[in-house]
Design a protein around this motif. Sequence first.
Motif, PDB file in Angstrom:
ATOM      1  N   LYS A  73       2.260   6.118  -2.217  1.00 48.56           N
ATOM      2  CA  LYS A  73       3.438   7.208  -2.250  1.00 48.56           C
ATOM      3  C   LYS A  73       4.062   6.991  -3.412  1.00 48.56           C
ATOM      4  CE  LYS A  73       2.311   8.447   2.164  1.00 48.56           C
ATOM      5  NZ  LYS A  73       0.934   9.804   1.512  1.00 48.56           N
ATOM      6  N   ILE A  99       1.446  15.829  -9.135  1.00 46.26           N
ATOM      7  CA  ILE A  99       0.828  14.986  -8.668  1.00 46.26           C
ATOM      8  C   ILE A  99       0.538  15.043  -7.739  1.00 46.26           C
ATOM      9  CG2 ILE A  99      -1.622  12.556  -8.221  1.00 46.26           C
ATOM     10  CD1 ILE A  99      -0.661  11.686 -11.200  1.00 46.26           C
ATOM     11  N   LYS A 100       0.021  15.714  -6.750  1.00 44.57           N
ATOM     12  CA  LYS A 100       0.144  16.004  -4.859  1.00 44.57           C
ATOM     13  C   LYS A 100       0.994  15.555  -4.526  1.00 44.57           C
ATOM     14  CE  LYS A 100      -0.961  19.528  -2.329  1.00 44.57           C
ATOM     15  NZ  LYS A 100      -1.998  19.210  -1.553  1.00 44.57           N
ATOM     16  N   GLU A 101      -0.380  14.016  -4.184  1.00 45.95           N
ATOM     17  CA  GLU A 101      -0.281  13.249  -3.063  1.00 45.95           C
ATOM     18  C   GLU A 101       1.090  11.953  -3.242  1.00 45.95           C
ATOM     19  OE1 GLU A 101      -3.157  13.695  -4.089  1.00 45.95           O
ATOM     20  OE2 GLU A 101      -3.878  14.299  -2.620  1.00 45.95           O
ATOM     21  N   HIS A 136      -3.773   9.374  -9.868  1.00 44.42           N
ATOM     22  CA  HIS A 136      -3.936   9.951  -8.954  1.00 44.42           C
ATOM     23  C   HIS A 136      -5.165   8.835  -7.826  1.00 44.42           C
ATOM     24  CE1 HIS A 136      -4.768  14.184  -8.864  1.00 44.42           C
ATOM     25  NE2 HIS A 136      -4.452  14.360 -10.238  1.00 44.42           N
ATOM     26  N   GLU A 137      -5.791   7.528  -8.158  1.00 41.78           N
ATOM     27  CA  GLU A 137      -6.883   6.837  -7.626  1.00 41.78           C
ATOM     28  C   GLU A 137      -5.637   6.474  -6.749  1.00 41.78           C
ATOM     29  OE1 GLU A 137     -10.135   5.842 -10.819  1.00 41.78           O
ATOM     30  OE2 GLU A 137      -8.387   4.088 -10.663  1.00 41.78           O
ATOM     31  N   ALA A 178      -3.088   7.678  -5.250  1.00 36.47           N
ATOM     32  CA  ALA A 178      -2.590   8.641  -4.534  1.00 36.47           C
ATOM     33  C   ALA A 178      -3.533   8.820  -3.494  1.00 36.47           C
ATOM     34  CB  ALA A 178      -1.883  10.335  -5.203  1.00 36.47           C
ATOM     35  N   GLU A 179      -5.003   8.941  -3.668  1.00 34.10           N
ATOM     36  CA  GLU A 179      -5.966   9.065  -2.642  1.00 34.10           C
ATOM     37  C   GLU A 179      -5.915   8.002  -2.147  1.00 34.10           C
ATOM     38  OE1 GLU A 179      -9.279   9.601  -5.384  1.00 34.10           O
ATOM     39  OE2 GLU A 179      -8.776  11.299  -5.535  1.00 34.10           O
ATOM     40  N   LYS A 180      -5.492   6.762  -2.428  1.00 32.67           N
ATOM     41  CA  LYS A 180      -5.857   5.412  -1.326  1.00 32.67           C
ATOM     42  C   LYS A 180      -4.238   5.003  -0.433  1.00 32.67           C
ATOM     43  CE  LYS A 180      -7.667   2.023  -4.663  1.00 32.67           C
ATOM     44  NZ  LYS A 180      -7.450   1.715  -5.753  1.00 32.67           N
ATOM     45  N   GLY A 181      -3.078   6.019  -0.822  1.00 37.88           N
ATOM     46  CA  GLY A 181      -2.115   6.877   0.332  1.00 37.88           C
ATOM     47  C   GLY A 181      -1.405   6.072  -0.448  1.00 37.88           C
ATOM     48  N   LYS A 210      -5.190   8.769 -14.351  1.00 33.71           N
ATOM     49  CA  LYS A 210      -5.885   8.686 -13.913  1.00 33.71           C
ATOM     50  C   LYS A 210      -5.550   7.912 -12.594  1.00 33.71           C
ATOM     51  CE  LYS A 210     -10.583   6.746 -14.624  1.00 33.71           C
ATOM     52  NZ  LYS A 210     -11.056   5.431 -13.548  1.00 33.71           N
ATOM     53  N   ASN A 248       0.679  -1.114   0.194  1.00 36.18           N
ATOM     54  CA  ASN A 248       0.139  -0.362   0.429  1.00 36.18           C
ATOM     55  C   ASN A 248       1.255   1.511   0.179  1.00 36.18           C
ATOM     56  OD1 ASN A 248       0.524  -0.287   2.010  1.00 36.18           O
ATOM     57  ND2 ASN A 248      -0.735  -1.068   3.788  1.00 36.18           N
TER      58      ASN A 248
END
Length: 418
Positions: free
Chosen positions: A175, A203-205, A167-168, A170-173, A164, A127
Motif C-alpha cells: 500500500k 498507480i491505482k492500488e 505496479h508489481e 501494488a498487485e502483491k498488495g 513497473k 508486505n
Amino acid sequence: MNVHDSEKMAGILKAGGYAEAANTEDADLIIFNTCSIRQKAEQKFRSELGRIKLLKSKNPLLKIAVAGCIAQQRGRDILKRSPHVDYVFGPQNIHKLSAMLTTNAMVCIEDNPEIQHTDLPAERKENIKAWVSIMYGCNNFCSYCIVPYTRGRERSRPSQNMYKEIHELAEKGFKEVTLLGQNVNSYNSDTNFPGLLRKIDTIKEVERIRFVTSHPRDLSDELILCIKELPKTCEHIHLPLQSGSGRILKLMNRGYTYEDYLEKVRKLKESIPHIAITTDLIAGFPSETDNDHSMTIKALRSIEFDGIFAFKFSPRQGTKAAEMEGSINEEIKSQRLNEILGLQDDITLRKNEALKGTLQEVLVEGASKKDKGKITGRTRTNKIVNFEGDESLIGKLVNVEIRMAMRHSLEGRLTSQS
Ligand code: SAH
Ligand code: SF4
C-alpha cells in the motif's frame, strides 16, 4: 538504504536456490551488510566479525561475506586481516553476488557506473510498505560524508523501471512505497523528481508515496506543489539541515545558507500548513564554536521540527572534514548533542500534543508491539499511532481521533467514519 540493499541480496540468493537459515549457527553463508557512515557502525561490525569466527571452526562449509560500504572502502584489507572472510563486495556490486558465489571470486569492489545492473529482485520481509530505489550514489561531496566515495556517482533509474516495480508491488498488495535516493530532488532521467511523483501517483492500488532524502539546495517549488496537490504523496519531508551556522554549512559544502533553508521551510509551511518536517544534525563539526552551536539550537527553536536525527561528528577517512583543523573533543560533542536532543524532545512532545483532538488518516501496519491488544500505524505525516482495533484492518486506511500524545507515538480512537 542498507536495509533495502539487504533485501536485494536476499532476492538474488532466493533466485539462486538459497533458503533463509533459522539462525546464524545453521547458516552456510553469512553476509554482513556493513555501514561506514559513522565510526560507531564500523565498530559494531568489527566486533560481530570477531564473534562469528568461532562458527567457522564448527561448520567448515560456512562462507562469510562482507558487503556494503566498509567492504567497498577496506575490502582487500579485511581479507588480509580476517582470513575467515571469503568474499568482499561493495554496494555498487550487489548484482555480482551470485556470480561471486559460483566462481569463488573473492573481491568485487570496482565502481559500477552502469544503471542497468541495478534492477534486482528484492525479497521484502514486509508486505504493506516497500522501499524502492530511484537513484544510486551521490555527487554532492559534503565534506564530512563517505557516501560519494563508497556508493559512487549519482545515477537515476529510468522512470518506467520504478513504474513497473511499483505496479508489481501494488498487485502483491503493498500500500505504501518509499522512494529512495541520497538526494531524490536531483533525480534526473527521462523526467525529473516531480514528474516521477506525478507518474507514480497515478498507480491505482498504491495508497501512499513517501521519499527520502531531500537535499535542501535542490528542493524546488515544483516539488512543493506536488506534495500539496498529489493525493498519495504524503505531507512529510525529511530535509537535513546539518547545522544552523552559515559558516559551518559552508565548511560542510552543503550548498545552501541557513537563510536559504529557512526560506524553503517557509514556503513548505505556507503551501502545506500541516506538513511534518524532520531533519538531520551534526554536533561538533571541526572548528564548531559555542556560538555556531547556539545557532543550531536557535534553528531548532525557530523551525520546530517534528523530529530529528542528530549525530556527533565522526571523522571518515578520505573525506575533507577528517583533515580539517579544530577538531572538537568528545566531551564537548556529547554535551552539544545532548543539548540538541533534550531540546528537541520537548519540541516533539509539544508538536504531538497539538494533534490531540484532530482526526488523522492512518495506514494500519500491524499489531502494536508495545501496546498488547492494540493495532498500530502511521499518519500521513509519519507519526506512529496506537489504537484499539481489529487486526482485519491491517493494510487499510482508517480515520483515528488522537487522544493522547507521547514523545515517540500517539494514541487514538478509531472513528465511525472509518
Ligand atoms: N543523503 C542524505 C544523508 C545521508 S547520511 C542527505 O544529504 O541528507 C545520513 C546522515 O548522517 C546525514 O544527514 C548526516 O547528518 C549524518 N552523517 C553523515 N556523515 C557523517 C559523519 N561523518 N559524522 C556524523 N554524521 C554524519
Ligand atoms: Fe553524503 Fe551530502 Fe551526498 Fe547526503 S548529499 S549522501 S550527506 S555527500
